[in-house]
Design an enzyme around this catalytic site. Structure first.
Site, PDB file in Angstrom:
ATOM      1  N   ASP A 196       0.874  -1.162   0.000  1.00 51.42           N
ATOM      2  CA  ASP A 196       0.000   0.000   0.000  1.00 51.42           C
ATOM      3  C   ASP A 196       0.919   1.222   0.000  1.00 51.42           C
ATOM      4  O   ASP A 196       2.118   1.111   0.296  1.00 51.42           O
ATOM      5  CB  ASP A 196      -0.887  -0.032   1.248  1.00 51.42           C
ATOM      6  CG  ASP A 196      -1.784   1.185   1.364  1.00 51.42           C
ATOM      7  OD1 ASP A 196      -2.327   1.631   0.336  1.00 51.42           O
ATOM      8  OD2 ASP A 196      -1.932   1.702   2.485  1.00 51.42           O
ATOM      9  N   LEU A 197       0.375   2.396  -0.307  1.00 52.47           N
ATOM     10  CA  LEU A 197       1.219   3.591  -0.357  1.00 52.47           C
ATOM     11  C   LEU A 197       1.104   4.427   0.917  1.00 52.47           C
ATOM     12  O   LEU A 197       2.019   4.471   1.731  1.00 52.47           O
ATOM     13  CB  LEU A 197       0.863   4.433  -1.586  1.00 52.47           C
ATOM     14  CG  LEU A 197       1.685   5.714  -1.781  1.00 52.47           C
ATOM     15  CD1 LEU A 197       3.169   5.401  -1.932  1.00 52.47           C
ATOM     16  CD2 LEU A 197       1.175   6.495  -2.991  1.00 52.47           C
ATOM     17  N   ASP A 198      -0.038   5.084   1.103  1.00 49.55           N
ATOM     18  CA  ASP A 198      -0.201   6.004   2.228  1.00 49.55           C
ATOM     19  C   ASP A 198      -0.305   5.254   3.550  1.00 49.55           C
ATOM     20  O   ASP A 198      -1.107   4.328   3.694  1.00 49.55           O
ATOM     21  CB  ASP A 198      -1.450   6.862   2.012  1.00 49.55           C
ATOM     22  CG  ASP A 198      -1.332   7.722   0.765  1.00 49.55           C
ATOM     23  OD1 ASP A 198      -0.659   8.755   0.834  1.00 49.55           O
ATOM     24  OD2 ASP A 198      -1.888   7.334  -0.280  1.00 49.55           O
TER      25      ASP A 198
ATOM     26  N   LYS B  98     -10.380  -1.214  -2.886  1.00 49.54           N
ATOM     27  CA  LYS B  98     -10.282  -1.956  -1.629  1.00 49.54           C
ATOM     28  C   LYS B  98     -11.536  -1.695  -0.788  1.00 49.54           C
ATOM     29  O   LYS B  98     -12.021  -0.569  -0.778  1.00 49.54           O
ATOM     30  CB  LYS B  98      -9.037  -1.509  -0.852  1.00 49.54           C
ATOM     31  CG  LYS B  98      -7.725  -1.693  -1.611  1.00 49.54           C
ATOM     32  CD  LYS B  98      -6.566  -1.047  -0.852  1.00 49.54           C
ATOM     33  CE  LYS B  98      -5.282  -1.085  -1.648  1.00 49.54           C
ATOM     34  NZ  LYS B  98      -4.162  -0.407  -0.954  1.00 49.54           N
TER      35      LYS B  98
ATOM     36  N   ASP C 104      -1.800  -0.856   6.030  1.00 44.08           N
ATOM     37  CA  ASP C 104      -2.049  -0.222   7.328  1.00 44.08           C
ATOM     38  C   ASP C 104      -3.531   0.001   7.596  1.00 44.08           C
ATOM     39  O   ASP C 104      -3.889   0.457   8.681  1.00 44.08           O
ATOM     40  CB  ASP C 104      -1.329   1.130   7.414  1.00 44.08           C
ATOM     41  CG  ASP C 104      -2.007   2.200   6.568  1.00 44.08           C
ATOM     42  OD1 ASP C 104      -2.321   1.918   5.387  1.00 44.08           O
ATOM     43  OD2 ASP C 104      -2.238   3.307   7.087  1.00 44.08           O
TER      44      ASP C 104
ATOM     45  N   THR D  26      -2.428   1.203  -4.660  1.00 43.77           N
ATOM     46  CA  THR D  26      -2.948   2.315  -3.874  1.00 43.77           C
ATOM     47  C   THR D  26      -4.378   2.661  -4.251  1.00 43.77           C
ATOM     48  O   THR D  26      -4.799   2.452  -5.392  1.00 43.77           O
ATOM     49  CB  THR D  26      -2.058   3.565  -4.052  1.00 43.77           C
ATOM     50  OG1 THR D  26      -2.627   4.671  -3.329  1.00 43.77           O
ATOM     51  CG2 THR D  26      -1.926   3.955  -5.515  1.00 43.77           C
ATOM     52  N   SER D  27      -5.103   3.210  -3.292  1.00 48.80           N
ATOM     53  CA  SER D  27      -6.460   3.692  -3.551  1.00 48.80           C
ATOM     54  C   SER D  27      -6.453   5.097  -4.136  1.00 48.80           C
ATOM     55  O   SER D  27      -7.502   5.622  -4.498  1.00 48.80           O
ATOM     56  CB  SER D  27      -7.278   3.683  -2.250  1.00 48.80           C
ATOM     57  OG  SER D  27      -7.463   2.371  -1.781  1.00 48.80           O
TER      58      SER D  27
END
Length: 228
Positions: free
Chosen positions: A21-23, A145, A170, A113-114
């Site tokens: 995931d990114l953030d 997601k 996360d 990522t979203s």
């Protein structure tokens, strides 16, 4: 850690690929996220607390459809994320993120990522992190997601069987997506965070993970400290 009391120990997972995931995992952008969603909520007369809760780990368009179904979600999401892409002055790399990515070859990792592609690339640049060969963003999937589509797409593009992929997440929505894809999941955040309960392993940050390579096992992801 499902269904058992967590205990701190080192855990190893063999894998063909690591899907990030990114953030909240590779980059920390919570201040920008909070500012933009709070301003957006106030502009539409919506409770910002409810909006921020709905936005955790999900695509902006899906959040807006949930909290404001009367609005044009795609247009609103485009404007919102364009503003976020310009608001990166306090976006930073997560602890240990750069070193962890440097230890992986391009064919061994991806980002799912979203966020939109422009926003995701802006945050990576602000954090000083490299772009992956496989970069799955909100525009590339019909369902965000917790749907597993993004993670399955990334695995396919890397040529890695889903069961041989490790997801690092996360947010509850992302953890659910990884598990629905048939992948093992490392949840980042640690502590007593209930939203990490469905992860296979919990660690504090990327700094608590290391990459090893062993004959016959290939890529090994080891948690240097964590809960299982």
């Amino acid at each position: 850690m499902m269904g058992s009391s967590p205990m701190s120990q080192s855990v190893e997972m063999s894998a063909a690929a690591v899907l990030f995931d990114l953030d909240g995992v590779l980059v920390f952008s919570s201040a920008s996220v909070h500012r933009s969603w709070t301003a957006w909520a106030h502009s539409h007369g919506i409770d910002p607390v409810a909006v921020l809760a709905a936005a955790s780990g999900t695509r902006s368009v899906d959040t807006i459809r949930q909290v404001a179904p009367h609005l044009d979600a795609e247009a609103e999401a485009t404007r919102l994320e364009a503003g976020q892409a310009l608001d990166t002055s306090d976006v930073t790399a997560g602890p240990g993120a750069a070193a962890l990515l440097e230890s992986l070859a391009q064919h061994e990792w991806a980002i799912v990522t979203s966020g939109s592609e422009p926003l995701a690339r802006a945050r990576l640049r602000a954090a000083g992190l490299p772009e992956p060969k496989v970069f799955v963003t909100a525009e590339q999937v019909s369902a965000g997601k917790p749907d597993p589509a993004g993670y399955l797409l990334a695995a396919g593009l890397l040529g890695a069987p889903p069961q041989r992929c490790v997801v690092i997440e996360d947010a509850a929505a992302g953890i659910a997506a990884g598990r629905s894809a048939g992948m093992r999941v490392i949840g980042l955040g640690g502590g007593e965070s209930e939203h990490l309960a469905e992860a296979d392993v919990v660690a504090g940050a990327c700094a608590d993970l290391e990459v090893l390579r062993e004959p016959g096992r290939g890529l090994i992801i080891r948690t240097t400290e964590g809960d299982v």
